[in-house]
Design a protein around this motif. Structure first.
Motif, PDB file in Angstrom:
ATOM      1  N   PRO A   1       0.815  -1.218   0.000  1.00 28.36           N
ATOM      2  CA  PRO A   1       0.000   0.000   0.000  1.00 28.36           C
ATOM      3  C   PRO A   1       0.845   1.262   0.000  1.00 28.36           C
ATOM      4  O   PRO A   1       2.046   1.241   0.286  1.00 28.36           O
ATOM      5  CB  PRO A   1      -0.774  -0.126   1.318  1.00 28.36           C
ATOM      6  CG  PRO A   1       0.175  -0.863   2.223  1.00 28.36           C
ATOM      7  CD  PRO A   1       0.879  -1.856   1.332  1.00 28.36           C
TER       8      PRO A   1
ATOM      9  N   ASP B   1      -2.069   5.785   8.022  1.00 28.22           N
ATOM     10  CA  ASP B   1      -3.088   5.225   7.130  1.00 28.22           C
ATOM     11  C   ASP B   1      -2.377   4.526   5.984  1.00 28.22           C
ATOM     12  O   ASP B   1      -1.265   4.908   5.598  1.00 28.22           O
ATOM     13  CB  ASP B   1      -3.996   6.314   6.559  1.00 28.22           C
ATOM     14  CG  ASP B   1      -4.871   6.972   7.610  1.00 28.22           C
ATOM     15  OD1 ASP B   1      -4.933   6.454   8.745  1.00 28.22           O
ATOM     16  OD2 ASP B   1      -5.485   8.014   7.312  1.00 28.22           O
TER      17      ASP B   1
ATOM     18  N   GLU C   1      -3.233   2.783   1.941  1.00 31.07           N
ATOM     19  CA  GLU C   1      -4.210   2.731   0.853  1.00 31.07           C
ATOM     20  C   GLU C   1      -3.692   1.823  -0.258  1.00 31.07           C
ATOM     21  O   GLU C   1      -2.564   1.999  -0.727  1.00 31.07           O
ATOM     22  CB  GLU C   1      -4.458   4.132   0.309  1.00 31.07           C
ATOM     23  CG  GLU C   1      -5.468   4.185  -0.824  1.00 31.07           C
ATOM     24  CD  GLU C   1      -5.674   5.596  -1.349  1.00 31.07           C
ATOM     25  OE1 GLU C   1      -6.441   5.760  -2.311  1.00 31.07           O
ATOM     26  OE2 GLU C   1      -5.051   6.524  -0.797  1.00 31.07           O
TER      27      GLU C   1
ATOM     28  N   LYS D   1      -7.239   0.300  -5.968  1.00 33.37           N
ATOM     29  CA  LYS D   1      -8.610  -0.214  -6.007  1.00 33.37           C
ATOM     30  C   LYS D   1      -8.774  -1.369  -6.988  1.00 33.37           C
ATOM     31  O   LYS D   1      -9.698  -2.174  -6.862  1.00 33.37           O
ATOM     32  CB  LYS D   1      -9.579   0.916  -6.358  1.00 33.37           C
ATOM     33  CG  LYS D   1      -9.770   1.935  -5.240  1.00 33.37           C
ATOM     34  CD  LYS D   1     -10.790   2.985  -5.627  1.00 33.37           C
ATOM     35  CE  LYS D   1     -11.156   3.885  -4.450  1.00 33.37           C
ATOM     36  NZ  LYS D   1     -10.005   4.618  -3.921  1.00 33.37           N
TER      37      LYS D   1
ATOM     38  N   THR E   1     -11.262  -0.394   8.776  1.00 35.24           N
ATOM     39  CA  THR E   1     -11.498  -0.231   7.343  1.00 35.24           C
ATOM     40  C   THR E   1     -12.980  -0.392   7.055  1.00 35.24           C
ATOM     41  O   THR E   1     -13.702  -1.069   7.797  1.00 35.24           O
ATOM     42  CB  THR E   1     -10.696  -1.252   6.521  1.00 35.24           C
ATOM     43  OG1 THR E   1     -10.903  -1.005   5.122  1.00 35.24           O
ATOM     44  CG2 THR E   1     -11.099  -2.680   6.836  1.00 35.24           C
TER      45      THR E   1
ATOM     46  N   VAL F   1      -9.629  -1.527   1.331  1.00 35.66           N
ATOM     47  CA  VAL F   1      -8.725  -0.792   0.455  1.00 35.66           C
ATOM     48  C   VAL F   1      -7.978   0.270   1.257  1.00 35.66           C
ATOM     49  O   VAL F   1      -6.764   0.408   1.166  1.00 35.66           O
ATOM     50  CB  VAL F   1      -9.490  -0.132  -0.712  1.00 35.66           C
ATOM     51  CG1 VAL F   1      -8.563   0.766  -1.538  1.00 35.66           C
ATOM     52  CG2 VAL F   1     -10.120  -1.193  -1.605  1.00 35.66           C
ATOM     53  N   ASN F   2      -8.737   1.018   2.069  1.00 36.42           N
ATOM     54  CA  ASN F   2      -8.171   2.048   2.932  1.00 36.42           C
ATOM     55  C   ASN F   2      -8.222   1.566   4.384  1.00 36.42           C
ATOM     56  O   ASN F   2      -9.272   1.141   4.871  1.00 36.42           O
ATOM     57  CB  ASN F   2      -8.965   3.346   2.798  1.00 36.42           C
ATOM     58  CG  ASN F   2      -8.959   3.881   1.379  1.00 36.42           C
ATOM     59  OD1 ASN F   2      -8.015   4.514   0.950  1.00 36.42           O
ATOM     60  ND2 ASN F   2     -10.027   3.601   0.631  1.00 36.42           N
TER      61      ASN F   2
ATOM     62  N   ARG G   1      -6.914   2.446   8.508  1.00 33.02           N
ATOM     63  CA  ARG G   1      -6.332   3.355   9.510  1.00 33.02           C
ATOM     64  C   ARG G   1      -5.756   2.508  10.637  1.00 33.02           C
ATOM     65  O   ARG G   1      -6.401   1.570  11.123  1.00 33.02           O
ATOM     66  CB  ARG G   1      -7.383   4.313  10.046  1.00 33.02           C
ATOM     67  CG  ARG G   1      -6.932   5.139  11.242  1.00 33.02           C
ATOM     68  CD  ARG G   1      -7.643   6.467  11.297  1.00 33.02           C
ATOM     69  NE  ARG G   1      -7.212   7.336  10.199  1.00 33.02           N
ATOM     70  CZ  ARG G   1      -7.703   8.559   9.973  1.00 33.02           C
ATOM     71  NH1 ARG G   1      -8.638   9.038  10.751  1.00 33.02           N
ATOM     72  NH2 ARG G   1      -7.253   9.274   8.955  1.00 33.02           N
TER      73      ARG G   1
END
Length: 486
Positions: A173, A248, A250, A253, A309, A313-314, A316
């Protein structure tokens, strides 16, 4: 009487071919000498060497050139320190430098174990009685370094699990550091970590109530360049260690979930991310978030952390704090109890505790709810994932450690409104290692980090002696009947 358990003939085994391209830092001195050697090549030789490398590795990674450029840019300041203008280097030469700054790491070379399972948010296009699920695993590679990897599958009406073929290409990520921090909370966490105030206060006094990540990093860096004593140096490094624990991440996608891996990122995780317990949490307003508690380990200190989450995908990542935020085995209840978040943990290494809190990262004043009771759990008792809601009570899957450090899995039933009250507890293990399950990285162990109920059956994924994983199903009527007897 033992509760009938159906073992499914599906195994998740480590696959050493699943590799990720990671940044490799060989130290400033050796890197400078390496760059000087690359600079002796003319452009034609650079293109020739680069083509050989790309032909060999482009099929193993879907974006290897992008990775090379990113890794080369990590050395921009170092390269310019020896009089070379990084921006004037040809793209091919930068790619070649990046290839020497990259290594392949096999995520699952040693083990794929301690699974957890949650219901996927996407339940579209399924037949009656089916459920789409996401499994997480602790993947262990070289140096016993642990990461989190995922698989997706569908439970059919008979609770047979049909898995989606895992993606071979694994993506790392993008890392986004938290930009600002609450000074008061940060100071509370430093106090819990026993960072001496005599060292931290001079820095913190100069910071605003909400301070920027890089402001603290720069202040600590400047002091470390001075002649400081060893206790002060240790305290300053621990402050940096703490601020690095918030971030974070990411993913792309367009990557499949099986192609995403959460590797250790902050210094608090430098020796691994262990035993993530995923749970689908329902807020009071009906909204849902996936949380996971896990253990961050740097070789010396354990730090319980929380991951959240809504889409896989994202993500924290935050450290947990409070006087109970210590040791391992944290597991979040899937909803609030009497208006408060609730968490289980084994903070003393032996017994099960519960916390209540208004904040999901603050855990004070643990209450002991379970002690070892039966011979198979005399050494310690802990959870095997988040409790599961049933109308009869909270179903708590536990692990017990007995003679010869044998791990078995048990089950308890806790009161819905007051989980400190145990309503039932199996006298015998629900699951013990079979003869053929005794061998592995850590022998004589069955263990889980999370389960769920589907079609009136408990779906319990479990690890086999810290090497591979499988799953079992248990009829809920049989399980609850036995629990109510005890």
């Amino acid at each position: 009487m033992p509760v009938p358990v159906i073992r499914k003939n599906l195994y998740f085994k480590p696959d050493s071919s699943r590799v990720v391209a990671r940044f490799f830092n060989n130290g400033d001195s050796r890197t400078i000498n390496l760059v000087k050697r690359i600079m002796t090549l003319n452009e034609e030789d650079v293109r020739h060497e680069l083509e050989i490398i790309l032909n060999e590795f482009r099929g193993r990674h879907r974006n290897i050139a992008e990775i090379y450029l990113k890794h080369a840019s990590n050395y921009k300041n170092l390269i310019e320190s020896i009089g070379i203008n990084f921006e004037e280097l040809s793209p091919e030469r930068r790619l070649l430098i990046g290839s020497y700054s990259t290594l392949e790491y096999s995520l699952e070379a040693a083990a794929l174990f301690n699974p957890s399972i949650v219901e996927d948010f996407d339940q579209s296009f399924l037949a009656e009685g089916e459920k789409r699920v996401i499994l997480s695993f602790r993947a262990t590679g070289e140096g016993h370094l642990s990461s989190i990897v995922f698989r997706k599958g569908i439970l059919d009406a008979s609770n047979n699990l049909r898995m989606v073929e895992p993606q071979k290409h694994i993506d790392l990520p993008t890392i986004i550091k938290k930009k600002s921090h609450n000074k008061k909370r940060f100071m509370e966490k430093m106090e819990e970590m026993n960072i001496p105030k005599e060292f931290s206060t001079p820095i913190m006094n100069d910071l605003p109530d909400m301070f920027e990540y890089y402001t603290l990093k720069e202040a600590v860096r400047k002091i470390l360049t001075l002649d400081v004593n060893e206790p002060q140096r240790k305290a300053l490094k621990e402050m940096t260690w703490l601020v690095n624990s918030y971030y974070d991440i990411e993913f792309h996608k367009d990557s499949k979930i099986s192609g995403r891996a959460i590797l250790p990122i902050s210094s608090s995780e430098s020796r691994g991310i262990e035993d993530a317990r995923f749970v689908r949490f329902t807020e009071d307003d009906g909204s849902e978030t996936i949380y996971a508690t896990y253990t961050a380990y740097d070789g010396f200190t354990i730090l319980p952390k929380l991951l959240s989450t809504k889409d896989f995908v994202n993500f924290r990542i935050m450290p947990m704090h409070g006087n109970g935020a210590q040791n391992k085995n944290f597991a979040l209840f899937p909803r609030k109890i009497n208006g408060k978040y609730a968490m289980l943990a084994r903070i003393d290494g032996v017994n099960n505790y519960i916390f209540y809190s208004d904040r999901i990262t603050l855990w004070n004043d643990p209450i002991k709810i379970q002690e070892p009771k039966f011979p198979w759990e005399f050494t310690q008792i802990g959870n095997c994932g988040s409790p599961i809601y049933t109308e009869h009570g909270w179903l708590l899957i536990t692990h017990g450690v007995g003679a010869m450090r044998r791990y078995c899995i048990g089950v308890s039933l806790l009161d819905l409104s007051d989980p400190t009250q145990e309503l039932g507890r199996l006298k015998e293990p629900l699951l013990s290692p079979l003869e053929e399950e005794r061998e592995g990285y850590v022998p004589n162990v069955v263990y889980s980090c999370g389960s769920l109920i589907h079609n009136n059956q408990l779906i319990l994924p479990y690890a086999v002696s810290d090497y591979a994983s499988s799953y079992v199903t248990v009829n809920m009527d049989d399980l609850l009947a036995e629990l109510k007897k005890t």
